[in-house]
Design a protein around this motif. Structure first.
Motif, PDB file in Angstrom:
ATOM      1  N   VAL A 174       0.956  -1.365  -0.048  1.00  0.00           N
ATOM      2  CA  VAL A 174       0.091   0.379   0.021  1.00  0.00           C
ATOM      3  C   VAL A 174       0.851   1.131   0.088  1.00  0.00           C
ATOM      4  O   VAL A 174       0.558   2.287  -0.617  1.00  0.00           O
ATOM      5  CB  VAL A 174      -1.017   0.066   1.336  1.00  0.00           C
ATOM      6  N   ASN A 175       2.049   1.244   0.732  1.00  0.00           N
ATOM      7  CA  ASN A 175       2.867   2.454   0.853  1.00  0.00           C
ATOM      8  C   ASN A 175       4.005   2.342  -0.008  1.00  0.00           C
ATOM      9  O   ASN A 175       4.784   3.098   0.152  1.00  0.00           O
ATOM     10  CB  ASN A 175       3.374   2.583   2.431  1.00  0.00           C
ATOM     11  N   MET A 176       4.136   1.563  -0.867  1.00  0.00           N
ATOM     12  CA  MET A 176       5.436   1.238  -1.667  1.00  0.00           C
ATOM     13  C   MET A 176       5.407   2.288  -2.874  1.00  0.00           C
ATOM     14  O   MET A 176       4.519   3.050  -3.260  1.00  0.00           O
ATOM     15  CB  MET A 176       5.313  -0.285  -2.440  1.00  0.00           C
ATOM     16  N   ASN A 177       6.635   2.499  -3.499  1.00  0.00           N
ATOM     17  CA  ASN A 177       6.993   3.278  -4.390  1.00  0.00           C
ATOM     18  C   ASN A 177       6.965   2.417  -5.916  1.00  0.00           C
ATOM     19  O   ASN A 177       7.909   1.587  -6.287  1.00  0.00           O
ATOM     20  CB  ASN A 177       8.335   3.922  -4.426  1.00  0.00           C
ATOM     21  N   PRO A 178       5.984   2.547  -6.693  1.00  0.00           N
ATOM     22  CA  PRO A 178       5.743   1.846  -7.937  1.00  0.00           C
ATOM     23  C   PRO A 178       7.032   1.951  -8.738  1.00  0.00           C
ATOM     24  O   PRO A 178       7.343   0.881  -9.652  1.00  0.00           O
ATOM     25  CB  PRO A 178       4.515   2.498  -8.400  1.00  0.00           C
ATOM     26  N   LEU A 215      10.080   1.714  -8.092  1.00  0.00           N
ATOM     27  CA  LEU A 215      11.036   0.785  -7.986  1.00  0.00           C
ATOM     28  C   LEU A 215      10.730  -0.470  -8.331  1.00  0.00           C
ATOM     29  O   LEU A 215      11.850  -1.314  -8.656  1.00  0.00           O
ATOM     30  CB  LEU A 215      11.410   0.636  -6.413  1.00  0.00           C
ATOM     31  N   LEU A 216       9.718  -0.899  -8.718  1.00  0.00           N
ATOM     32  CA  LEU A 216       9.179  -2.208  -9.496  1.00  0.00           C
ATOM     33  C   LEU A 216       8.943  -2.101 -10.947  1.00  0.00           C
ATOM     34  O   LEU A 216       8.630  -3.079 -11.628  1.00  0.00           O
ATOM     35  CB  LEU A 216       7.939  -2.689  -8.948  1.00  0.00           C
ATOM     36  N   ALA A 217       9.686  -1.020 -11.454  1.00  0.00           N
ATOM     37  CA  ALA A 217       8.944  -0.723 -12.915  1.00  0.00           C
ATOM     38  C   ALA A 217       9.976  -1.631 -13.786  1.00  0.00           C
ATOM     39  O   ALA A 217      11.081  -1.736 -13.541  1.00  0.00           O
ATOM     40  CB  ALA A 217       9.736   0.663 -13.441  1.00  0.00           C
ATOM     41  N   PRO A 218       9.468  -2.376 -14.653  1.00  0.00           N
ATOM     42  CA  PRO A 218       9.929  -3.492 -15.732  1.00  0.00           C
ATOM     43  C   PRO A 218      11.012  -2.826 -16.284  1.00  0.00           C
ATOM     44  O   PRO A 218      12.184  -3.727 -16.613  1.00  0.00           O
ATOM     45  CB  PRO A 218       8.791  -3.852 -16.532  1.00  0.00           C
ATOM     46  N   SER A 219      11.171  -1.557 -16.591  1.00  0.00           N
ATOM     47  CA  SER A 219      12.277  -1.002 -17.267  1.00  0.00           C
ATOM     48  C   SER A 219      13.589  -1.240 -16.275  1.00  0.00           C
ATOM     49  O   SER A 219      14.745  -1.092 -17.022  1.00  0.00           O
ATOM     50  CB  SER A 219      11.996   0.496 -17.678  1.00  0.00           C
ATOM     51  N   TYR A 259       5.357 -15.441  -0.749  1.00  0.00           N
ATOM     52  CA  TYR A 259       6.542 -15.017  -1.500  1.00  0.00           C
ATOM     53  C   TYR A 259       6.620 -13.862  -2.179  1.00  0.00           C
ATOM     54  O   TYR A 259       7.456 -12.805  -2.181  1.00  0.00           O
ATOM     55  CB  TYR A 259       7.404 -16.218  -2.023  1.00  0.00           C
ATOM     56  N   VAL A 260       5.436 -14.138  -3.303  1.00  0.00           N
ATOM     57  CA  VAL A 260       5.412 -12.870  -4.084  1.00  0.00           C
ATOM     58  C   VAL A 260       4.844 -11.717  -3.450  1.00  0.00           C
ATOM     59  O   VAL A 260       5.582 -10.523  -3.801  1.00  0.00           O
ATOM     60  CB  VAL A 260       4.380 -13.208  -5.285  1.00  0.00           C
ATOM     61  N   GLY A 261       4.149 -11.838  -2.404  1.00  0.00           N
ATOM     62  CA  GLY A 261       3.668 -10.467  -1.750  1.00  0.00           C
ATOM     63  C   GLY A 261       4.707  -9.903  -1.052  1.00  0.00           C
ATOM     64  O   GLY A 261       4.770  -8.586  -1.027  1.00  0.00           O
ATOM     65  N   VAL A 262       5.390 -10.597  -0.372  1.00  0.00           N
ATOM     66  CA  VAL A 262       6.606 -10.217   0.341  1.00  0.00           C
ATOM     67  C   VAL A 262       7.610  -9.454  -0.270  1.00  0.00           C
ATOM     68  O   VAL A 262       8.186  -8.422  -0.038  1.00  0.00           O
ATOM     69  CB  VAL A 262       7.412 -11.186   1.586  1.00  0.00           C
ATOM     70  N   ALA A 263       8.115 -10.222  -1.599  1.00  0.00           N
ATOM     71  CA  ALA A 263       8.989  -9.664  -2.456  1.00  0.00           C
ATOM     72  C   ALA A 263       8.535  -8.392  -3.184  1.00  0.00           C
ATOM     73  O   ALA A 263       9.330  -7.404  -3.274  1.00  0.00           O
ATOM     74  CB  ALA A 263       9.242 -10.912  -3.782  1.00  0.00           C
ATOM     75  N   LEU A 264       7.479  -8.090  -3.402  1.00  0.00           N
ATOM     76  CA  LEU A 264       6.662  -7.036  -3.935  1.00  0.00           C
ATOM     77  C   LEU A 264       6.860  -5.862  -2.857  1.00  0.00           C
ATOM     78  O   LEU A 264       7.410  -4.733  -3.078  1.00  0.00           O
ATOM     79  CB  LEU A 264       5.323  -7.168  -4.349  1.00  0.00           C
ATOM     80  N   GLY A 265       6.428  -6.130  -1.744  1.00  0.00           N
ATOM     81  CA  GLY A 265       6.443  -5.048  -0.541  1.00  0.00           C
ATOM     82  C   GLY A 265       7.996  -4.701  -0.172  1.00  0.00           C
ATOM     83  O   GLY A 265       8.059  -3.581  -0.088  1.00  0.00           O
ATOM     84  N   VAL A 266       8.959  -5.686  -0.264  1.00  0.00           N
ATOM     85  CA  VAL A 266      10.273  -5.371   0.117  1.00  0.00           C
ATOM     86  C   VAL A 266      10.907  -4.599  -1.069  1.00  0.00           C
ATOM     87  O   VAL A 266      11.556  -3.355  -0.887  1.00  0.00           O
ATOM     88  CB  VAL A 266      11.257  -6.686   0.404  1.00  0.00           C
ATOM     89  N   PHE A 267      10.773  -4.935  -2.452  1.00  0.00           N
ATOM     90  CA  PHE A 267      11.455  -4.474  -3.489  1.00  0.00           C
ATOM     91  C   PHE A 267      10.601  -2.908  -3.855  1.00  0.00           C
ATOM     92  O   PHE A 267      11.346  -2.308  -4.674  1.00  0.00           O
ATOM     93  CB  PHE A 267      11.822  -5.264  -4.652  1.00  0.00           C
ATOM     94  N   GLY A 268       9.516  -2.812  -3.186  1.00  0.00           N
ATOM     95  CA  GLY A 268       8.610  -1.803  -3.770  1.00  0.00           C
ATOM     96  C   GLY A 268       8.883  -0.628  -2.492  1.00  0.00           C
ATOM     97  O   GLY A 268       8.672   0.427  -2.760  1.00  0.00           O
ATOM     98  N   THR A 269       9.707  -1.052  -1.376  1.00  0.00           N
ATOM     99  CA  THR A 269      10.000  -0.058  -0.474  1.00  0.00           C
ATOM    100  C   THR A 269      11.349   0.290  -0.485  1.00  0.00           C
ATOM    101  O   THR A 269      11.831   1.630  -0.264  1.00  0.00           O
ATOM    102  CB  THR A 269       9.608  -0.789   1.161  1.00  0.00           C
ATOM    103  N   LEU A 270      12.337  -0.640  -0.737  1.00  0.00           N
ATOM    104  CA  LEU A 270      13.723  -0.550  -0.618  1.00  0.00           C
ATOM    105  C   LEU A 270      14.391  -0.515  -2.067  1.00  0.00           C
ATOM    106  O   LEU A 270      13.642  -1.329  -2.877  1.00  0.00           O
ATOM    107  CB  LEU A 270      14.427  -1.393   0.311  1.00  0.00           C
ATOM    108  N   THR A 271      15.438   0.262  -2.433  1.00  0.00           N
ATOM    109  CA  THR A 271      16.079  -0.207  -3.411  1.00  0.00           C
ATOM    110  C   THR A 271      16.804  -1.611  -3.481  1.00  0.00           C
ATOM    111  O   THR A 271      17.154  -1.991  -2.431  1.00  0.00           O
ATOM    112  CB  THR A 271      17.076   0.925  -3.805  1.00  0.00           C
TER     113      THR A 271
END
Length: 452
Positions: free
Chosen positions: A181-185, A187-191, A245-257
């Motif tokens: 909910v609070n992530m930076n999208p 950081l997860l950009a496919p590019s 696993y997918v949810g946690v990975a999205l949350g971590v890499f959407g919050t941290l670089t």
């Protein structure tokens, strides 16, 4: 015909069926959602960058293909021997199956020791300032405690595991929702994803987090209707683990670089919780790690009872492995497994051989599915799905060899040594029995399931 001995077991050797489908699946979830999710994010991030969530998803698909194979086999051959029964049905009780049995027993001790050591490290960080000696003490204590729980019986294991899994999944789900909910999208950009080769290479790492699903095959002895419940428990456990696993990975890499995740290592989840939940989030993740590694230790020890008894009854292991501990259903093999685990915890730095469990499991899973081809007419499995399962698992192992083993010669040597020791153990035991064992035996011709 069934390759399991036809002599009926004594009344006190027949375990009472008292585990539900959900409890069986939680055994698998507890074994999967252990130290892996806490330790893997940094290593996987180095290879796949912010596309780690995709690596977990693909690894879950590969595990699902194996789950299909195991589920079909389990429905026809429900046995306390779990995966080894499936291998025996396809290849017979020859050297291939026997050596794999020793290999699986040793590997299970290695994985249990790794998980227990992770518990010790977290516990030491909380109460002993990361003291290495105390880390080993705590690791040994959790092994002893979970061994005692397994001696009490399957019902106690299932109940404790249900509590642990509910706590862990609940906290990780809360973590995933809050961080997503609070992530930076951006950081997860496919590019920002690396190439396909890097993402595929990382699957060999993330697949380690799914190894525990094989533990479910050993719950057949405790399920009222294993033919129906075992496959469903397998699919349910894999679905839960993959989602987490997918949810946690999205949350971590959407919050941290990616660089922050790599630098954080095993505390990446705790660090990712800080921006939203502060220090409370950090402490919450540490508590989750302790619960998770406790559950994984419990689940990793669980197969030792049925596996040892089954292998002793078929003559693949020495008879004393299958002896009961007094009036308890637990076997001496459980104590052997626990003792070997404690020796590994005390005497070795398991970080250097942490990937061994993944490598050997990939070998075993590939062999089991190859064995499945020999009895596919009995199980009714799809040849296409089995072929895809073999290719994907073997491909993951080859990627592992060309990435991890090339850069870690010590791990490659350790893998060869463990395989060689398993072969030697089989040859010595076969010779001591005074009769040869063939490499392969004819597959089972009758659809009658082997029961224990």
């Amino acid at each position: 015909m069934s390759t399991t001995p036809s002599t009926p077991a004594a009344p006190d050797q027949v375990p009472e069926r008292r585990m539900t489908l959900v409890q069986a699946s939680f055994i698998g979830v507890g074994a999967m959602v252990g130290a892996g999710i806490f330790a893997l994010l940094g290593a996987a991030g180095e290879v796949a960058g912010s596309a780690v969530w995709l690596s977990f998803l693909l690894a879950g698909v590969i595990a699902g293909l194996q789950g299909y194979s195991f589920g079909k086999l389990g429905a026809k051959y429900p046995s306390e021997g779990g995966m080894l029964e499936y291998l025996g049905q396809g290849f017979g009780r020859g050297h291939v199956t026997n050596a794999t049995a020793w290999l699986l027993f040793a590997t299970n001790a290695i994985i249990t020791a790794m998980v227990a050591s992770s518990f010790g490290s977290y516990a030491s960080a909380v109460v002993a300032g990361k003291n290495a000696t105390w880390a080993k003490v705590f690791a040994c204590l959790v092994v002893v405690a979970m061994t005692a729980l397994n001696v009490v019986g399957a019902r106690a294991v299932a109940r404790v595991q249900a509590v642990i899994v509910n706590v862990v999944i609940g906290i990780l789900a809360f973590f995933a929702v809050v961080t997503i909910v609070n992530m930076n999208p951006s950081l997860l950009a496919p590019s920002g994803y690396p190439g396909v080769r890097q993402i595929v290479s990382s699957i060999a790492l993330t697949f380690f987090a799914f190894l525990g699903f094989g533990v479910i095959t050993f719950t057949a002895k405790d399920l009222p209707n294993p033919s129906r419940q075992l496959p469903r428990a397998m699919y349910l456990a894999l679905a839960i683990a993959t989602t987490v696993y997918v949810g946690v990975a999205l949350g971590v890499f959407g919050t941290l670089t990616v660089d922050q995740v790599i630098a954080s290592g095993g505390t990446a989840l705790a660090e990712a919780a800080k921006p939203t939940l502060g220090q409370f989030g950090y402490v919450l993740m540490v508590i989750t790690a302790l619960f998770s590694t406790t559950g994984a230790t419990n689940a990793s020890l669980y197969p030792a009872v049925g596996l040892s008894r089954h292998l002793a009854s078929t003559g693949q292991f020495p008879p004393f492995f299958g002896r009961n501990l007094g009036r308890r259903q637990a076997s001496v093999g459980l104590l052997v497994m626990a003792g070997l685990t404690v020796v590994l915890v005390i005497g070795f730095n398991l970080d250097a051989i942490a990937s061994l469990g993944s490598a050997v499991a990939l070998i075993v899973f590939t062999l089991i599915t190859l064995a499945h081809f020999r009895v596919r007419q009995v199980t009714g499995a799809s040849v296409i799905v089995l072929a895809v399962a073999v290719v994907s698992t073997l491909g993951t192992f080859l990627v592992f060899c060309t990435t991890t083993l090339v850069n870690e010669p010590g791990t490659a040597v350790a893998l060869v040594v463990i395989v060689a020791l398993a072969i030697v153990a089989d040859l010595l035991w076969t010779r001591s029995r005074g009769r040869p064992a063939g490499g392969l035996a004819p597959p089972v011709q009758s659809p009658t399931p082997s029961t224990t």
